[in-house]
Structures are given as C-alpha cells and as structure tokens.
Design a protein around this motif. Structure first.
Motif, PDB file in Angstrom:
ATOM      1  N   ARG A   2       4.503   6.728   2.499  1.00 18.09           N
ATOM      2  CA  ARG A   2       5.464   6.441   3.571  1.00 18.09           C
ATOM      3  C   ARG A   2       6.255   7.672   4.030  1.00 18.09           C
ATOM      4  N   ALA A  40       0.247   5.731   9.322  1.00 18.54           N
ATOM      5  CA  ALA A  40       0.963   6.495  10.347  1.00 18.54           C
ATOM      6  C   ALA A  40       1.891   5.610  11.187  1.00 18.54           C
ATOM      7  N   SER A  41       2.260   4.455  10.653  1.00 19.35           N
ATOM      8  CA  SER A  41       3.126   3.494  11.350  1.00 19.35           C
ATOM      9  C   SER A  41       2.526   3.018  12.668  1.00 19.35           C
ATOM     10  N   SER A  42       1.266   3.352  12.910  1.00 20.65           N
ATOM     11  CA  SER A  42       0.679   3.142  14.238  1.00 20.65           C
ATOM     12  C   SER A  42      -0.190   1.904  14.337  1.00 20.65           C
ATOM     13  N   THR A  43      -0.291   1.141  13.259  1.00 25.98           N
ATOM     14  CA  THR A  43      -1.251   0.043  13.216  1.00 25.98           C
ATOM     15  C   THR A  43      -0.984  -1.006  14.292  1.00 25.98           C
ATOM     16  N   GLN A  50      11.514  -4.116   7.641  1.00 29.55           N
ATOM     17  CA  GLN A  50      10.911  -2.798   7.447  1.00 29.55           C
ATOM     18  C   GLN A  50      11.990  -1.730   7.235  1.00 29.55           C
ATOM     19  N   GLY A  66       0.832  -1.187   0.000  1.00 28.97           N
ATOM     20  CA  GLY A  66       0.000   0.000   0.000  1.00 28.97           C
ATOM     21  C   GLY A  66       0.876   1.250   0.000  1.00 28.97           C
ATOM     22  N   PHE A  67       1.766   1.313   0.989  1.00 33.75           N
ATOM     23  CA  PHE A  67       2.745   2.400   1.127  1.00 33.75           C
ATOM     24  C   PHE A  67       2.087   3.772   1.209  1.00 33.75           C
ATOM     25  N   MET A 116      -0.458  -5.414   4.971  1.00 42.28           N
ATOM     26  CA  MET A 116      -0.043  -4.958   3.632  1.00 42.28           C
ATOM     27  C   MET A 116       1.394  -5.346   3.337  1.00 42.28           C
ATOM     28  N   GLY A 117       1.884  -6.358   4.055  1.00 38.52           N
ATOM     29  CA  GLY A 117       3.271  -6.781   3.859  1.00 38.52           C
ATOM     30  C   GLY A 117       4.148  -6.357   5.020  1.00 38.52           C
ATOM     31  N   GLN A 118       3.625  -5.447   5.850  1.00 42.88           N
ATOM     32  CA  GLN A 118       4.423  -4.976   6.997  1.00 42.88           C
ATOM     33  C   GLN A 118       4.382  -5.981   8.143  1.00 42.88           C
TER      34      GLN A 118
HETATM   35  N1  MTE Z   1       5.674  -2.512   4.350  1.00 42.30           N
HETATM   36  C1  MTE Z   1       5.213  -3.265   3.340  1.00 42.30           C
HETATM   37  N2  MTE Z   1       5.800  -4.439   3.100  1.00 42.30           N
HETATM   38  N3  MTE Z   1       4.178  -2.849   2.567  1.00 42.30           N
HETATM   39  C2  MTE Z   1       3.568  -1.633   2.766  1.00 42.30           C
HETATM   40  O1  MTE Z   1       2.631  -1.282   2.050  1.00 42.30           O
HETATM   41  N4  MTE Z   1       3.501   0.448   4.096  1.00 42.30           N
HETATM   42  C3  MTE Z   1       4.290   1.359   4.916  1.00 42.30           C
HETATM   43  C4  MTE Z   1       4.919   0.616   6.097  1.00 42.30           C
HETATM   44  N5  MTE Z   1       5.573  -0.585   5.654  1.00 42.30           N
HETATM   45  C5  MTE Z   1       4.049  -0.800   3.825  1.00 42.30           C
HETATM   46  C6  MTE Z   1       5.107  -1.302   4.618  1.00 42.30           C
HETATM   47  C7  MTE Z   1       3.523   2.488   5.441  1.00 42.30           C
HETATM   48  S1  MTE Z   1       3.278   3.834   4.472  1.00 42.30           S
HETATM   49  C8  MTE Z   1       3.025   2.486   6.704  1.00 42.30           C
HETATM   50  S2  MTE Z   1       2.195   3.808   7.330  1.00 42.30           S
HETATM   51  C9  MTE Z   1       3.166   1.316   7.582  1.00 42.30           C
HETATM   52  O2  MTE Z   1       3.874   0.251   6.969  1.00 42.30           O
HETATM   53  C10 MTE Z   1       1.762   0.843   7.967  1.00 42.30           C
HETATM   54  O3  MTE Z   1       1.807  -0.273   8.762  1.00 42.30           O
HETATM   55  P1  MTE Z   1       2.136  -0.227  10.330  1.00 42.30           P
HETATM   56  O4  MTE Z   1       1.336   0.909  10.884  1.00 42.30           O
HETATM   57  O5  MTE Z   1       1.730  -1.543  10.779  1.00 42.30           O
HETATM   58  O6  MTE Z   1       3.600   0.044  10.461  1.00 42.30           O
END
Ligand code: MTE
Ligand code: HPA
Ligand code: MOS
Length: 750
Positions: free
Chosen positions: A336, A503-506, A639, A221-222, A462-464
């Motif tokens: 991101r 917002a990296s907050s998930t 990450q 998603g990014f 989303m891969g994170q």
């Molecule tokens: N990592 C992967 N593999 N794929 C993604 O789409 N999105 C990034 C980051 N890492 C992303 C990713 C973005 S923009 C954000 S805000 C965070 O993951 C969202 O996930 P988190 O809040 O669980 O860190």
C-alpha cells in the motif's frame, strides 16, 4: 449502497481458498525452505522424508519441465533454489503428501548441508559492497547546485523507515485441479491472476491457455499478493502436472511471515535548501531501497519513490536518486503506497530538520511550499486541478487548528509527565500504474434472457469493495436494480491479460470498462424499445427496471425489453476494453505525464505521550480528503480509516526485525505488533473536500485505496513534537517506527 459482501462476511459464508470444497483425491503440499540466508547447497537428504508413509512426492527444481524462473520484472528468481540460497526462507523443495500433517512431518525429516556465505541484511551495507538489483534511477528538475548556493538555510540529514508485514488475514495459498488434456485450474488468492497464469505457464512449459486462474476474493492483499501469490500457485501446478491429482497448499502464518517479502526498508539521505521566506528552493535525496534477494517489484517501487519524493510540495530544483540494493532478505514487495510513503517520509523529515534549525513551527514551512496550479513535478508532469491547498486550509479552518494548538500548549504547561504533540500531514498521490502499458482493463457483461446480469472484470475483490463499485456502475448505466446484477469471480478465461488489482486504480480501470460495455448494451436495448414504442431514441431511457419515454414510465419493463431483444436476435453480451488516455512516460529522459490525476488531502494528528513510560496514544486524526465526487462514501471512508491505521502502525509500533544472520526475529504476532483497537486513534474524523471530481476517475470518484496510508506519517511527527515538549535537548531523529522504546530513549536523552 452497502458492500455487497457484508451479508456473507458477517455470516461466515464468504468463500476463500481454504473454504473451497476439495476433491476426494486431493493431496497437500508444504514448502521446505532454506534455514540459512546465504550459502552454497552442499547436500540435501530427502530419503527419510520420501520414505515416510503418505508422502507422495518431493518436488525440486529438477522436476521443472519449463523454466525455473518466476521473476516478473527481471528474470532473477528461481521457483526452487538450485545450488545456492539467497535468503532465509527461500523455497528449496515442495513436499506433497496425503495430508498436510504428513507433509509437515516429512519436512522435519529433511536434512541439508549449506556452506555459508557472507550475509547482507541492510541497504547501506549492500551499497558499500556494490550489491544492486539493477542500475540506479535519477530524476531532476532545475539546478540544485546553483540553488543551494543562494539558500539562506541548507540542512542535511539521514532517515530510515523500516519494512512492514502485510498481515492479510487470509494467508497465501492455492488449490490446483487437473482438467482435461493437461490443462490446470488454479484457485488462487492473488491480486494478479494473469501473473499467476503467465508464470505458471512458463515454469510448466505449457501455453497460457492451458492454465485457468480463478479468484473468488481475497482476505486482504495490501500489495502482498500482487507478485508473491504466484510461487505457491506455481508449485501446486507443477505437482498437478506430474501427479494429475488436485493439490492444495495454504501457508500457515509462520511460514507466510518467514517466506514472503514485506514493505521495503529504506535508508535515505537528504539535503534541503530554504530561503528566509521559508520557500524550499532545492531538495536532494538519495534513497537506498532494501530490495531483498531478488527484484520482484522493487524497480517499480523504487520508481514510485522518486515520483513522490517531493510529496505535495512544489520545489523548483530537485535531484533524487534511488538504488535498489540487493540483500539476503526475502524479496521485498508491493505494500500500500508502493514506495510512495518511503519517499514522503524523507521530505517530511527534511522539513522537520529545517524547522528545528530555523526555529519555526514545521507547519509554516509545509504551508509555504504547497503545490499550486500548473506547478511542475520533478518528472515533468504539470499539476492541474490541484486541491492540496484547499484541503490544507479547509482542515485548518474546519478543525480550528489554532484552538487545538493553544489547548495543547496549555496542556503541556500544566502537565509534567504527559505531553501532547501535533502535526499536519498533506498528501499528493499519483493515480495510474507508473508503468504506462499496464493501465488498461476489460469487462465482459452478459444480460441473460430473464433480465438478470452477470459481470466479469479483471478486478480482484480484496476487501476494498471494488465489486460493489462495479455493481453500482452497472446499476447506474443500465438503469436496473442491484438485485439483478451478479459479480462473477475474476477468471482468466473470461477476462484475459489483466493488470493486477493494484495502484489504487482497479475501480477506475475496470469501472470504465464496465461502463463502456453497459453503454453499448444500453444502446442496443434502447433501439429495440424505440421500435416497440414507436418513439425516437433520444426520448427513451431506462430507470428503475422500466423503460421511460420523455421521463414518463412506459408499460415496458426491463424483462419485457430483454425478452424482445432476444426475439430480435440482438447481442446481449458485450466485452469492452479501456485504456487510460493522455498518460505517457519517457524513461530515457525520466519525464512525462505518468498519472491520470493526483489525490490530495491533509490530516491533523494529535497524540499524548506518557513521559514516564514512553508509551503514547493517538488522540485524534482529523482529515480533509479529496475523494473527487465519491460514488460510495461509506466504502471510501472505510478505506481512509483502514489505510490510516496501517500507516500509523508502520510509523509507530510495527517493527520488523532480522538478526545479522538474516533470520526473521519478528516471526509471530507476539513479537510483531500491529495496531489494535487501543492503538488506533481514539477519534478519526474525515471530511470530504467538495469538488467537481475528475473525469479520468470512474464517475468522477477518485481512487482511494492507497493515498490515505500516508496520513499515518503525521503520527511520527506528532510524537516527535510531544517528545520535544518534554525534552528540549532531544536531537530530532528520523528513524521509523517511533516505538515506545525509542520514545523512552528520546525523552531522556541528554
Ligand atoms: N483494502 C482492503 N480491505 N484490503 C486490501 O487488501 N489493498 C489496498 C487498498 N485497500 C486493500 C485495501 C491496496 S495496496 C490497493 S493498491 C488498493 O486497495 C487496490 O484496490 P483498488 O485499486 O480497488 O483501490
Ligand atoms: N503501483 C502498484 N503496483 C504496481 C505499479 C504501481 O505503480 N506498477 C506495477 N505494479
Ligand atoms: Mo497496492 S501496493 O498497489 O497492491
């Protein structure tokens, strides 16, 4: 704990929207979009397309029963254009046909007459013409005017950072299925299931409970699917509302590249003031954000630019302002870092300009101004548990900075046509949605009567690897093995009113909710065990799927305990709600405490520039990163590496190009280069900073998704450093990306 998706990913068994088995009567959609960036629609002739065999219906704004409005923050974006178009690629109609091929063929048969209007493609031009999305915002601390008059050095300059294509592997798309009584189910590739549900309900003119959104996982998603997964889902839903048949739409890569927004390009102006001791006493910046043709998330992204305008430095006098400039590009969106990287690039550029003028190594200015405990950010938050100096000095020490620097000097002395360069890049990134009300999440945990567990949250995978982290929370709190736990899809009927996964907050927000739900269930089960064993509550725990008494294994297994709880009619489901405490922000004063905490780190980047060709390689990136107390170091290192590669790409080779008519020129992977294995750093070494972690983070494991992207900014300055070693008369420029083409010009500029 391994990523729980790795098994099905490697076997190609993981499901994405396009893998869903579809109903036999499914129809297929494709968008007809504007072939001009700005103009009045004089006439659209659909007749030939409509008459093509296999075309079911072509939808336009006239078919909308609710509102033709998809704006999230501001109501300024139609789903389908009415009488005007504002960007090249703006959706005008949605063709639904028996096959995708027929829908595409029909698209070719539509003719349109547009009376063209002037096109704005740059933020600067928009500013000159007074074309804005909303009112500008400004943050200030101290008094810059007074401070500048006392400075020994004052420098002014201009910077530009370009946009960036998300290039998620899975393109945007949705599969919409009619349910009973006018309800619709949407299987969407979105970071924001609730956004999709809410906007669909608005456009269809139905209550939200008629719309169910289900998300299995995203192929990336990014940020590109925080808001911009919505229109395609809404279009399929409108079609279902009229046709009562399932409708599927998966964008092909060209359509996705052309129609979706990207990272915002920024044009910025800075003024920096320093004293002889290299302390930055004043900093001013004006940011011109190229928002595109509608607000989308631009106002929130602009705000985060201001939050990160001084990066990891303490500056006592700050004045920053940001303008969201309205242009005729597709609405730019979350990516991101969310405006943070664009802000940080400017102060890093200002420091480079100052270092050049003063004649010192850039890193001495950086080092002299790193944040300390209890320093105040320009938005009023007091920095606590600050780790940036720790990461900086530990990176210098662990990676032997002075040795690297002398090796580079020696290399540069002995080599004519190759030059090496180095930079340090410290970061401080605020964790929380800057919009305080968005910082909440819920989790629904079911313990089934056989002892297996099902977990639903608002988190989108989303891969994170957020699902893996959620599973770890359950395993840890309930004391059961991971095989007993299943992460369900993200679904609006199970977990409602969610904030997007962003917002990296998930992991923090949803993880805390999972923890609360599991703790409540554990409390009830412990009570049951207390009665079964005739012990007091304090002595009971569950570990490795067994009830323990005073640290000793009992005869009661997890399954037995759950079965007994069932007999006693104990509730085995729990729904918990978490809202981040402490945070607040007052927009009328532009002051507050918006972030739960900050993430810190320092990267040392070295590069080699081929001074004959202008091409370059990133040799090493060595990082000391503040993970807090990482709950899964394998995932977190992944990450860091992914974000770093993405940040380097943004700063070096990824070059979005629109022509002056507003047409995307970099519309394919032959014209838009993303980092591949050859352009990735040859070595990435990440050392976790040892800290206690932060209580506001889940299990004290700090958020990691976005912050490391900003290490990539170091690549720009390392290349600049190498160019300077070759060409003493090169005048520093801050115009990212620093493509090989630009490097070549810089090497031979006189
Ligand atoms: N990592 C992967 N593999 N794929 C993604 O789409 N999105 C990034 C980051 N890492 C992303 C990713 C973005 S923009 C954000 S805000 C965070 O993951 C969202 O996930 P988190 O809040 O669980 O860190
Ligand atoms: N970060 C990411 N996405 C967001 C934010 C934020 O601060 N606010 C709204 N959406
Ligand atoms: Mo990330 S840009 O907050 O989706």
């Amino acid at each position: 704990m391994q990523n729980i998706d790795s098994y099905t990913h490697v076997r190609g068994e993981s499901l994405f929207v396009d893998d869903i088995i579809i109903r036999q009567d499914t129809l297929f959609g494709v968008v007809f979009d504007s072939p001009k960036a700005h103009g009045k629609i004089k006439n659209v002739d659909y007749s030939e397309a409509e008459n093509l065999k296999g075309v079911t219906k072509i939808f336009t704004y006239k078919d909308i029963i609710g509102e033709n409005q998809i704006g999230g923050i501001l109501p300024d974006e139609p789903l389908w254009a009415e009488d005007e178009v504002h960007f090249w690629g703006q959706p005008i109609a949605f063709i639904v046909a028996e096959t995708e091929a027929i829908a595409k063929q029909a698209r070719q048969l539509i003719t349109i007459e547009i009376e063209e209007l002037p096109v704005i493609t740059t933020a600067k031009e928009a500013k000159t013409k007074g074309s804005f999305i909303n009112a500008p915002r400004s943050f200030s601390l101290g008094n810059t005017e007074e401070a500048f008059s006392d400075c020994d050095y004052v420098l002014e300059g201009e910077t530009f950072s370009n946009g960036q294509e998300h290039l998620y592997l899975e393109t945007q798309g949705c599969y919409a299925i009619p349910q009973e009584n006018g309800s619709i189910k949407l299987i969407s590739s979105t970071q924001g299931p609730t956004a999709v549900q809410k906007i669909t309900a608005r456009v269809l003119g139905v209550p939200m409970h008629k719309v169910e959104v289900d998300v299995i996982r995203l192929g990336g998603g990014f940020g590109g699917k925080e808001d911009q997964a919505t229109p395609w889902a809404v279009m399929t839903a409108v079609a279902v509302q009229h046709l009562n048949k399932p409708v599927k739409y998966i964008l092909n890569r060209h359509d996705d590249l052309r129609m979706t927004g990207k990272r915002h390009p920024y044009s910025s102006f800075f003024k920096i003031g320093l004293n002889k001791n290299l302390k930055v006493t004043a900093f001013e910046a004006e940011f011109l954000q190229n928002a595109g043709a509608a607000a989308d998330l631009s106002p929130a992204i602009a705000e985060r630019t201001l939050f990160h305008a001084t990066n990891s430095y303490f500056v006592p006098n700050v004045k920053t302002s940001v303008y969201s400039c309205k242009t005729n590009l597709p609405p730019n969106t979350a990516f991101r870092g969310f405006g943070g990287p664009q802000g940080m690039f400017v102060i890093e550029s200002a420091i480079a300009a100052a270092a050049e003028a003063i004649g010192v190594n850039r890193r001495f200015i950086q080092e002299a101004n790193l944040l300390s405990e209890n320093d105040e950010f320009s938005y009023g938050q007091i920095a606590t548990k600050v780790e940036v100096q720790n990461t900086w000095f530990s990176a210098k020490k662990k990676f032997e900075l002075e040795k690297i620097e002398s090796e580079i000097d020696l290399f540069n002395k002995n080599n004519e046509s190759f030059k090496k360069g180095i930079s340090l890049m410290p970061i401080a990134f605020g964790i929380s949605f800057t919009n305080t009300p968005m910082n909440h999440a819920r989790a629904l945990v079911h313990i089934y009567q056989d002892g297996s567990v099902g977990v639903s949250t608002g988190a989108v995978e989303m891969g994170q690897s957020v699902n893996t982290k959620m599973l770890q929370v359950v395993q840890d709190i309930l004391g059961i093995s991971s095989e007993k736990v299943k992460l369900e899809t993200t679904n609006t009927t199970r977990v409602a009113n969610t904030s997007p996964s962003a917002a990296s907050s998930t992991a923090d927000l949803n993880g805390k909710a999972v923890k609360m739900a599991c703790e409540a269930l554990l409390g009830r089960l412990v009570k049951v065990a207390t009665e079964m064993l005739d012990e007091d509550e304090q002595s009971i725990s569950i570990q490795n799927d067994v009830v323990f008494v005073n640290g000793q294994k009992s005869k009661i297994s997890w399954e037995t305990l759950v079965a007994q709880a069932m007999l006693e009619r104990v509730a085995l489901s729990e729904n918990a709600h978490y809202a981040t405490p402490i945070i607040h922000f007052d927009k009328t004063k532009e002051k507050g405490h918006p972030f739960a905490y900050h993430v810190y780190g320092t990267a040392i980047t070295t590069v080699t520039v081929d001074c004959v060709r202008g091409i370059y390689e990133i040799d090493t990136v060595k990082i000391v990163h503040d993970f807090g107390k990482s709950m899964n170091i394998g995932i977190d290192l992944g990450q860091v590496e992914g974000a770093l590669a993405q940040g380097i790409g943004w700063m070096t080779i990824e070059e979005i190009a629109y022509d002056t008519d507003g047409r995307l020129e970099s519309n394919a992977l032959s014209t838009y280069k993303v980092p591949d294995i050859f352009s990735a750093p040859k070595t990435i070494e990440t050392i976790p900073l040892e800290t206690e972690g932060n209580d506001m983070a889940i299990f004290k494991s700090k958020a990691v998704g976005e912050p490391p992207l900003m290490y990539g900014i170091g690549a720009y300055f390392a290349i600049q450093n190498a160019v300077k070693a070759f060409n003493k008369s090169y005048v520093l420029k801050f115009h990212a990306p620093f493509t090989p083409e630009k490097v070549l010009m810089a090497l031979y500029e006189k």
